[in-house]
Design an enzyme around this catalytic site. Structure first.
Site, PDB file in Angstrom:
ATOM      1  CG  ASP A 203       5.923   3.555   0.232  1.00 38.60           C
ATOM      2  OD1 ASP A 203       4.703   3.429  -0.028  1.00 38.60           O
ATOM      3  OD2 ASP A 203       6.351   4.156   1.244  1.00 38.60           O
TER       4      ASP A 203
ATOM      5  CE  LYS B 222       2.939   4.701   7.850  1.00 36.85           C
ATOM      6  NZ  LYS B 222       1.589   4.767   8.427  1.00 36.85           N
TER       7      LYS B 222
ATOM      8  CE1 TYR C 104      -2.219   3.283   2.690  1.00 38.14           C
ATOM      9  CE2 TYR C 104      -3.548   2.704   0.788  1.00 38.14           C
ATOM     10  CZ  TYR C 104      -3.265   3.572   1.834  1.00 38.14           C
ATOM     11  OH  TYR C 104      -4.020   4.703   2.011  1.00 38.14           O
TER      12      TYR C 104
HETATM   13  P1  KE4 Z   1      -0.313   8.517   4.460  1.00 42.48           P
HETATM   14  O1  KE4 Z   1      -0.868   9.193   3.242  1.00 42.48           O
HETATM   15  O2  KE4 Z   1      -1.366   7.725   5.222  1.00 42.48           O
HETATM   16  O3  KE4 Z   1       0.514   9.442   5.350  1.00 42.48           O
HETATM   17  O4  KE4 Z   1       0.766   7.442   3.945  1.00 42.48           O
HETATM   18  C1  KE4 Z   1       0.365   6.469   3.013  1.00 42.48           C
HETATM   19  C2  KE4 Z   1       1.311   5.298   3.087  1.00 42.48           C
HETATM   20  C3  KE4 Z   1       2.294   5.179   2.113  1.00 42.48           C
HETATM   21  N1  KE4 Z   1       3.179   4.158   2.129  1.00 42.48           N
HETATM   22  C4  KE4 Z   1       3.138   3.216   3.106  1.00 42.48           C
HETATM   23  C5  KE4 Z   1       4.141   2.091   3.075  1.00 42.48           C
HETATM   24  C6  KE4 Z   1       2.161   3.292   4.135  1.00 42.48           C
HETATM   25  O5  KE4 Z   1       2.129   2.340   5.105  1.00 42.48           O
HETATM   26  C7  KE4 Z   1       1.236   4.357   4.138  1.00 42.48           C
HETATM   27  C8  KE4 Z   1       0.156   4.500   5.198  1.00 42.48           C
HETATM   28  N2  KE4 Z   1       0.035   3.384   6.097  1.00 42.48           N
HETATM   29  C9  KE4 Z   1      -1.279   3.231   6.673  1.00 42.48           C
HETATM   30  C10 KE4 Z   1      -1.410   1.853   7.332  1.00 42.48           C
HETATM   31  N3  KE4 Z   1      -0.167   1.182   7.580  1.00 42.48           N
HETATM   32  C11 KE4 Z   1      -1.567   4.330   7.642  1.00 42.48           C
HETATM   33  C12 KE4 Z   1      -2.784   4.120   8.492  1.00 42.48           C
HETATM   34  C13 KE4 Z   1      -4.009   4.706   7.885  1.00 42.48           C
HETATM   35  O6  KE4 Z   1      -4.256   4.532   6.665  1.00 42.48           O
HETATM   36  O7  KE4 Z   1      -4.756   5.338   8.653  1.00 42.48           O
END
Ligand code: KE4
Length: 425
Positions: free
Chosen positions: A240, A268, A145
């Site tokens: 990523d 993060k 993701y």
């Molecule tokens: P954000 O747009 O949520 O800041 O990041 C997207 C993203 C991109 N790449 C990776 C590897 C990620 O894990 C994420 C976001 N992770 C999710 C769940 N692991 C965040 C939690 C959520 O969606 O609320």
């Protein structure tokens, strides 16, 4: 039973005003079939909900809080910065310091652009890769993701090598026609595809350690294979590292596995709990970005002083205190304890861990791809999650997310967690 009256009444109100009562779907606890707890505060390794129940937290805001909640030095940095104002929409010293820190911590980053979320980082990196190569196709892997960019909300079409189909309503089919999805850890399929279509592939984007289908490490040779395929065919390799960056090593998975991507997406931990993300890499690619080059990308609050203060302080503490050996020791104790208890109780399980990110699958294994993950017992996970919550352990409310161990989790928290695991199982 813990008291949940206030959480439940607040969540009913939230659902009236916010779709599903949440500002991000996974927080709704839907996959574990429980009402979520409204969290009021956090300190170190613990969070407290609206009813006053205290939990040892392994969500850690989904990764950012590797130093724990409300770290005093991070709070001090934010409050010192905010006295001079909160946002200017102009270059600041803080952004220069953050950029320099990133180029020092992540070898492959010669230049970097700050954005506000991981989604923005991967969306921008892909547009940059397309602009740089003049090509359109993007390769991703099932189970990885990268945020909710239209083109990446895609899943494999009928055959792996055919073009993707939308993985969300509202994404036009033609948008994901430029996306091809392959099984994670499967070089063979991608190798064949690249032989035929290589001059059309702009980028291969991958989570070097998958963290969004539960933790699934790369098989030996997988990342090296992606590197050589991209080099051979002139495609941009995008790591990523929104989760793995500063998590599995100071320099991320690329340091741990010794692979040099062309572009890296970060998020993060880089924001220390405030909205900050970034993408960076070779100068020869990054200089194609506006206002220098022709690839447009922008953001009102990109590089925001408060978020940069929180993130920069977090990175400085990681460099100063180097908690990685201690994180390795505690995370290993947790993973080994999980394996021992499941074995003792005869429960089919697979525990994957890379650094301080780990997952427990109720699955005999092997678990090396999204297909394998899907064979896990989700019912069992939901029951386990509920029992752990009852005992004051706050896990990610999904079988397909990672547990995060942070510097604030001491031996006492690990022991208490394993005691709760034993009782839950
Ligand atoms: P954000 O747009 O949520 O800041 O990041 C997207 C993203 C991109 N790449 C990776 C590897 C990620 O894990 C994420 C976001 N992770 C999710 C769940 N692991 C965040 C939690 C959520 O969606 O609320």
């Amino acid at each position: 039973m813990t008291n949940t009256a206030i959480s439940e009444s607040l969540f009913r109100e939230a659902k009236e005003l916010i779709p599903g009562g949440v500002n991000s779907p996974v927080r709704a606890f839907k996959s574990v079939g429980l009402p979520p707890r409204i969290i009021s505060s956090g300190k170190g390794a613990r969070v407290t909900d609206a009813d006053g129940n205290v939990f040892i937290d392994f969500v850690c805001s989904w990764g950012p809080l590797i130093l724990g909640h409300a770290h005093p030095e991070v709070l001090a940095a934010i409050s010192a910065t905010m006295r001079h104002g909160t946002s200017f929409g102009a270059p600041t010293r803080l952004e220069i310091e953050m950029a320099r820190t990133l180029t020092e911590m992540v070898d492959s980053i010669e230049m970097v652009r700050l954005v506000n979320s991981g989604t923005e980082a991967t969306m921008s990196a892909i547009r940059l890769a397309r602009g740089f190569t003049g090509r359109d196709l993007v390769v991703k892997f099932a189970g990885c993701y990268h945020g909710h960019n239209d083109g990446l909300l895609a899943r494999a079409g009928s055959g792996a090598a055919t073009f993707a189909i939308p993985d969300s309503m509202g994404v036009p089919a033609r948008v994901v026609e430029q996306t091809v999805v392959f099984p994670f850890n499967d070089l063979e399929a991608l190798d064949q595809f690249m032989e035929g279509q290589a001059d059309r592939v702009a980028a291969v984007i991958v989570e070097p350690v998958a963290g969004n289908m539960g933790v699934v490490p790369p098989k030996a040779g997988f990342l090296e294979g992606l590197r050589s395929l991209c080099t051979r065919h002139g495609a941009v390799l995008i790591f990523d590292e929104v989760i793995t960056g500063f998590r599995v090593a100071p320099g991320g998975a690329q340091e741990l596995y010794g692979i040099k991507p062309d572009l890296t997406c970060l998020g993060k931990i880089i924001g220390g709990g405030l909205p900050l993300a970034a993408f960076g890499g070779a100068r020869s690619i990054m200089e194609h970005l506006a206002p220098v080059g022709g690839v447009y990308q922008a953001g009102t609050l990109s590089g925001n002083p408060l978020a940069v203060s929180a993130g920069l302080t977090t990175l400085q503490i990681l460099r100063r205190d180097n908690p990685y050996a201690d994180l390795e020791r505690k995370s290993s104790a947790l993973a080994e304890g999980l394996r021992a208890i499941c074995t003792e109780k005869g429960i089919p399980h697979t525990v994957h861990r890379v650094g301080s990110m780990l997952s427990l699958f109720f699955n005999p294994g092997p678990v090396t791809s999204y297909e394998d993950v899907m064979r896990s017992d989700r019912e069992a996970f939901s029951r386990f999650f509920g029992k752990m919550l009852e005992q004051g352990i706050y896990l990610a409310p999904s079988a397909f997310e990672a547990w995060f161990v942070g510097a604030a989790h001491g031996d006492e928290e690990i022991a208490a967690t394993l005691e709760a695991v034993r009782r839950s199982l």
